[in-house]
Design an enzyme around this catalytic site. Structure first.
Site, PDB file in Angstrom:
ATOM      1  N   ASN A 228      -8.695   1.424  36.554  1.00 58.21           N
ATOM      2  CA  ASN A 228      -8.535   1.212  35.119  1.00 58.21           C
ATOM      3  C   ASN A 228      -7.660   0.009  34.786  1.00 58.21           C
ATOM      4  OD1 ASN A 228      -6.860   3.312  36.373  1.00 58.21           O
ATOM      5  ND2 ASN A 228      -5.701   3.254  34.467  1.00 58.21           N
TER       6      ASN A 228
ATOM      7  N   GLY B  70     -15.785  10.482  27.482  1.00 53.03           N
ATOM      8  CA  GLY B  70     -16.556   9.930  26.372  1.00 53.03           C
ATOM      9  C   GLY B  70     -15.897   8.763  25.661  1.00 53.03           C
ATOM     10  N   HIS B  71     -14.575   8.850  25.502  1.00 51.67           N
ATOM     11  CA  HIS B  71     -13.947   7.849  24.628  1.00 51.67           C
ATOM     12  C   HIS B  71     -13.854   6.463  25.244  1.00 51.67           C
ATOM     13  CE1 HIS B  71      -9.701   7.752  26.257  1.00 51.67           C
ATOM     14  NE2 HIS B  71     -10.057   8.917  26.740  1.00 51.67           N
TER      15      HIS B  71
ATOM     16  N   GLN C  47     -13.953   4.711  34.173  1.00 46.81           N
ATOM     17  CA  GLN C  47     -14.020   3.318  33.717  1.00 46.81           C
ATOM     18  C   GLN C  47     -15.365   2.666  34.011  1.00 46.81           C
ATOM     19  OE1 GLN C  47     -12.004   1.821  31.777  1.00 46.81           O
ATOM     20  NE2 GLN C  47     -10.212   3.154  31.868  1.00 46.81           N
TER      21      GLN C  47
ATOM     22  N   CYS D 280       8.226  -0.516  30.881  1.00 44.28           N
ATOM     23  CA  CYS D 280       8.726  -0.171  29.561  1.00 44.28           C
ATOM     24  C   CYS D 280       7.672   0.367  28.629  1.00 44.28           C
ATOM     25  CB  CYS D 280       9.393  -1.378  28.936  1.00 44.28           C
ATOM     26  SG  CYS D 280      11.055  -1.565  29.555  1.00 44.28           S
TER      27      CYS D 280
ATOM     28  N   GLY E 271     -11.888  13.448  30.617  1.00 40.60           N
ATOM     29  CA  GLY E 271     -11.929  12.966  31.986  1.00 40.60           C
ATOM     30  C   GLY E 271     -10.951  13.702  32.881  1.00 40.60           C
TER      31      GLY E 271
ATOM     32  N   THR F  38     -16.777  27.842  24.032  1.00 36.40           N
ATOM     33  CA  THR F  38     -17.844  27.394  23.137  1.00 36.40           C
ATOM     34  C   THR F  38     -17.938  25.874  23.143  1.00 36.40           C
ATOM     35  OG1 THR F  38     -17.591  29.339  21.781  1.00 36.40           O
ATOM     36  CG2 THR F  38     -18.659  27.448  20.741  1.00 36.40           C
TER      37      THR F  38
HETATM   38  C1  LIG Z   1      -9.664   6.046  35.540  1.00 35.86           C
HETATM   39  C2  LIG Z   1      -9.331   7.072  34.498  1.00 35.86           C
HETATM   40  N1  LIG Z   1      -9.390   8.382  34.807  1.00 35.86           N
HETATM   41  C3  LIG Z   1      -9.115   9.335  33.901  1.00 35.86           C
HETATM   42  C4  LIG Z   1      -8.751   9.018  32.606  1.00 35.86           C
HETATM   43  C5  LIG Z   1      -8.425  10.117  31.659  1.00 35.86           C
HETATM   44  O1  LIG Z   1      -9.475  10.394  30.780  1.00 35.86           O
HETATM   45  P1  LIG Z   1      -9.219  11.345  29.536  1.00 35.86           P
HETATM   46  O2  LIG Z   1      -8.322  10.585  28.624  1.00 35.86           O
HETATM   47  O3  LIG Z   1     -10.569  11.584  28.916  1.00 35.86           O
HETATM   48  O4  LIG Z   1      -8.613  12.604  30.030  1.00 35.86           O
HETATM   49  C6  LIG Z   1      -8.680   7.658  32.241  1.00 35.86           C
HETATM   50  C7  LIG Z   1      -8.288   7.225  30.886  1.00 35.86           C
HETATM   51  O5  LIG Z   1      -7.178   7.285  30.427  1.00 35.86           O
HETATM   52  C8  LIG Z   1      -8.961   6.675  33.216  1.00 35.86           C
HETATM   53  O6  LIG Z   1      -8.880   5.368  32.917  1.00 35.86           O
END
Ligand SMILES: Cc1ncc(COP(=O)(O)O)c(C=O)c1O
Ligand code: FES
Lengths: 296, 399
Positions: B151, B200-201, B179, B325, B72, B237
């Site tokens: 997020n 993706g994750h 998100q 923290c 992302g 690649t």
């Molecule tokens: C709103 C948002 N943007 C970007 C990211 C970053 O994505 P990535 O961990 O695939 O770089 C996240 C996740 O941590 C996210 O919640």
């Protein structure tokens, strides 16, 4: 997740001396709500002897803040005020078998609460000496003002210098870019330009020591602690020296044991005294220092 | 792994079926899709299929609008930097104060290069002021980057409307939809959104794979230059296994979309109501009426988030916090600060984010455990006394 020592976890999950101390006669309220830490330390002092009979705390803060507060109360009980004031934040961290570098400020807060409580008991006004500037190094809670002043006062020329003088940059290193920007600015004031890769002041004008001599000194220090380690069934080996970072491996009974962090801190202290410079000792097994990241 | 995982906005479990789809591409189908032989051919076909699966999830008009990236963050950086490079005479960026660091950190860095960045503020529910946005748009605006859903709180921004306004001003519009993708239905072909980031994750695909959606006809300058992969728009690649995995995950997200917005949402609502009913001095942050179906963010006043997480973890419950923290920084979450949440509450925010794997029993368990934990920590807090905040407010030095 932070890599807290067993001792930190124990003091967090079962804090000692938590809650209000009804007949306290020395109270210290310190903290910074913006930083997420606040602590009230309550002492019951015997007026005739200045001995701390009891100590309690209330803390708003993270796991290590609560553990540091708990440790502090245990450490000062039974001491006279003057003895208690000798407790340093490093002592608090040592008592807990170490804190992650980014969490050292929790032990600093404990130390400040102690000063404030003693001042309160003695009827003095306590004021902290925090500088108020933009926070640059989050690991050691060091702000721009402090860094600027130190660069000016000592004509520093490199990030490494700044780390040696202020600790800023000595942890996760994500603030190096910020420190560099301050260097550029302050050096411009004195008509110099910042050159990356300039050897730090200490390296440029060392206490007459070549690298080989340094390594020999380091080996001598390790040699001197070896008997003690061997007695506990362990050993230490020097792997590499990279500037201010000294890589070692701990073997035998010491490796990974609870005492490892404590032992390493002791050795680091000894090395700094011998070499008369700021160094960092790093065990090569990964995971000893946890790394901070943003909220995903 | 035992335990209750309520931290799906941080990352998700890769679905077994996704793993199954990926496995052949490590071994039998290991070829390089660029190669001129049949080892590579089949892999090329698998990538094409994955591209179409993602196209469908996003509601994109063409499969060629899908560019696979490494995450992302890469998609965010590529989009913003491309927009600046493609329009060198426009020197302004509009974004919000509550973006993910993937966008915010890049923007503050660009300021040093002379770009002017406008950070739109939010109100106490995390909402933007569109009139103010309109005023900022000009012929100087190169790109607007506004997230689809936050997020931390799950709050939506009206990106479809904002994209139209940007388009009218001749500016490019990018949205970080990391998100939102997989949780809410999207139909990009009917919008003026030029670029959109996916990771993706967050939708049960592996870590380290992302997508940049690039509307056909939008001017583009690649970040990574080299080979001709992804039509020369992203050299390197292809991460074939993960691309196949993301394709499968996209297909499954389509199938689960209804479930996500009914059942997952019901569980989230139950969790939230259950906690709020039992814990005094707690409240929901963000906009409860317009947010992701899986997310709830609760502020517990007068205690600190990391301590809450450590105790939750002891009960096998995983969540996350906007406290300073947990991140090793000394400031609480910029999102909470932007909404004007007071420090005494901002440090005590906890985000619970569910997924289609979450169960009713898990929700019940969390509702049972949380009030105890909060009470236990409040007993330690200098701000708290008995059943509420101290009468005489605690005011430490150096506050
Ligand atoms: C709103 C948002 N943007 C970007 C990211 C970053 O994505 P990535 O961990 O695939 O770089 C996240 C996740 O941590 C996210 O919640
Ligand atoms: S922020 Fe300075 S070393 Fe980590």
């Amino acid at each position: 997740m932070w890599d807290y020592s067993e001792k930190v976890k124990e003091h967090f999950f079962q804090p000692r001396n938590a809650g209000v101390l009804e007949d306290a006669n020395g109270v210290g309220d310190v903290g910074s709500i913006s930083c997420g830490d606040a602590l009230r330390l309550m002492l019951k002092v015997e007026p005739e002897t200045d001995i701390i009979l009891d100590a309690h705390f209330q803390t708003f803060g993270c796991g290590s803040a609560i553990a540091s507060s708990s440790a502090l109360t245990e450490m000062v009980k039974g001491k006279t005020l003057d003895e208690a004031l000798k407790v340093s934040n490093q002592d608090i961290a040592d008592y807990l078998d170490g804190l992650p570098p980014e969490k050292m400020h929790c032990s600093v807060m404990g130390r400040e609460a102690l000063q404030a409580a003693v001042a309160n008991y003695r009827g003095e006004v306590w004021s902290d000496d925090h500088e108020e500037g933009a926070l640059i190094c989050k690991c050691f809670a060091i702000d721009a003002v402090m860094i600027e002043d130190t660069i000016r006062a000592n004509d520093l020329v490199s990030v490494e210098d700044v780390t040696n003088y202020t600790k800023a940059g000595g942890g996760c290193s994500s603030c190096h870019e910020g420190i560099e920007e301050i260097l550029v600015k302050v050096m411009a004031e004195r008509g110099e330009s910042f050159k990356p890769g300039t050897p730090s002041k200490e390296e440029a004008a060392p206490a007459g020591m070549t690298n080989l001599q340094r390594i020999k000194k380091i080996e001598a220090v390790l040699e001197s602690v070896r008997p003690q380690l061997k007695r506990d069934g362990g050993d230490i080996e020097l792997l590499d020296v990279d500037g201010k970072t000294i890589y070692v491996s701990m073997t035998g009974a010491c490796a990974g044991c609870q005492m490892e962090a404590l032992t390493l801190q002791g050795i680091q202290q000894k090395l700094m005294e011998e070499l008369k410079e700021f160094i960092k000792i790093v065990p090569t097994k990964a995971g000893a220092l946890s790394r901070a990241s943003c909220n995903p | 792994m035992e335990g209750i995982y309520f931290d799906n906005n941080a990352t998700t479990r890769v679905d077994e079926k996704v793993v199954e789809a990926m496995l052949p591409y490590f071994t039998e189908q290991f070829g390089n899709p660029s190669s001129m032989h049949s080892f590579g051919n089949k892999v090329g076909l698998a990538i094409k299929k994955a591209r179409m699966q993602v196209q469908e999830l996003l509601g994109a008009e063409h499969d060629s609008e899908i560019i696979f990236t490494s995450c992302g963050t890469e998609s965010d950086s590529t989009a913003i930097l491309s927009a600046l490079k493609a329009q060198p005479d426009r020197k302004e960026i509009i974004t919000t104060t509550v973006e993910h660091p993937a966008v915010l950190t890049l923007c503050t860095w660009l300021e040093k290069d002379g770009y002017k960045v406008h950070y739109l503020p939010v109100d106490n529910k995390g909402r933007l002021d569109l009139d103010e946005y309109k005023k900022l748009l000009s012929d100087q605006t190169a790109v607007v980057s506004v997230m689809w859903a936050n997020n931390e709180t799950g709050t939506f921004f009206p990106v479809v409307e904002m994209a139209e306004m940007a388009n009218a001003a001749g500016a490019m519009f990018h949205t970080d939809a990391v998100q939102a993708v997989g949780k809410v239905p999207l139909n990009l072909k009917d919008t003026k959104i030029d670029m959109l980031s996916v990771s993706g994750h967050k939708l049960h695909a592996p870590k380290g794979i992302g997508v940049l959606y690039l509307k056909r006809g939008v001017r583009f300058r690649p970040l990574l230059r080299g080979g001709h992969q992804e039509r020369g728009r992203r050299a390197g690649t292809e991460n074939t296994t993960s691309i196949v995995g993301l394709g499968k995950a996209a297909e499954m997200a389509m199938e689960a979309m209804h479930h996500e917005n009914t059942e997952v949402k019901r569980l989230r609502d139950k969790l939230e109501a259950g906690i709020l009913a039992k814990v005094p001095r707690s409240f929901v942050t963000g906009n409860p009426d317009d947010r992701l179906p899986n997310t709830c963010n609760i502020a517990f006043e007068f205690i600190e988030g990391e301590a809450i997480l450590l105790l939750l973890n002891k009960f096998g419950i995983a969540a996350s916090s906007g406290s300073a923290c947990t991140s090793g920084s000394l400031e609480p979450s910029h999102v909470m600060r932007a909404m004007g949440i007071p420090y005494t509450a901002a440090h005590g925010t906890v985000r619970f984010s569910l997924s289609r794997y979450s169960t009713e029993a898990e929700v019940d368990r969390v509702i049972a455990v949380v009030p105890e934990i909060i009470a236990q920590l409040r007993k330690l807090s200098p701000y708290w006394e008995g059943e509420g905040p101290k009468e005489e407010a605690f005011a430490p030095t150096y506050a």
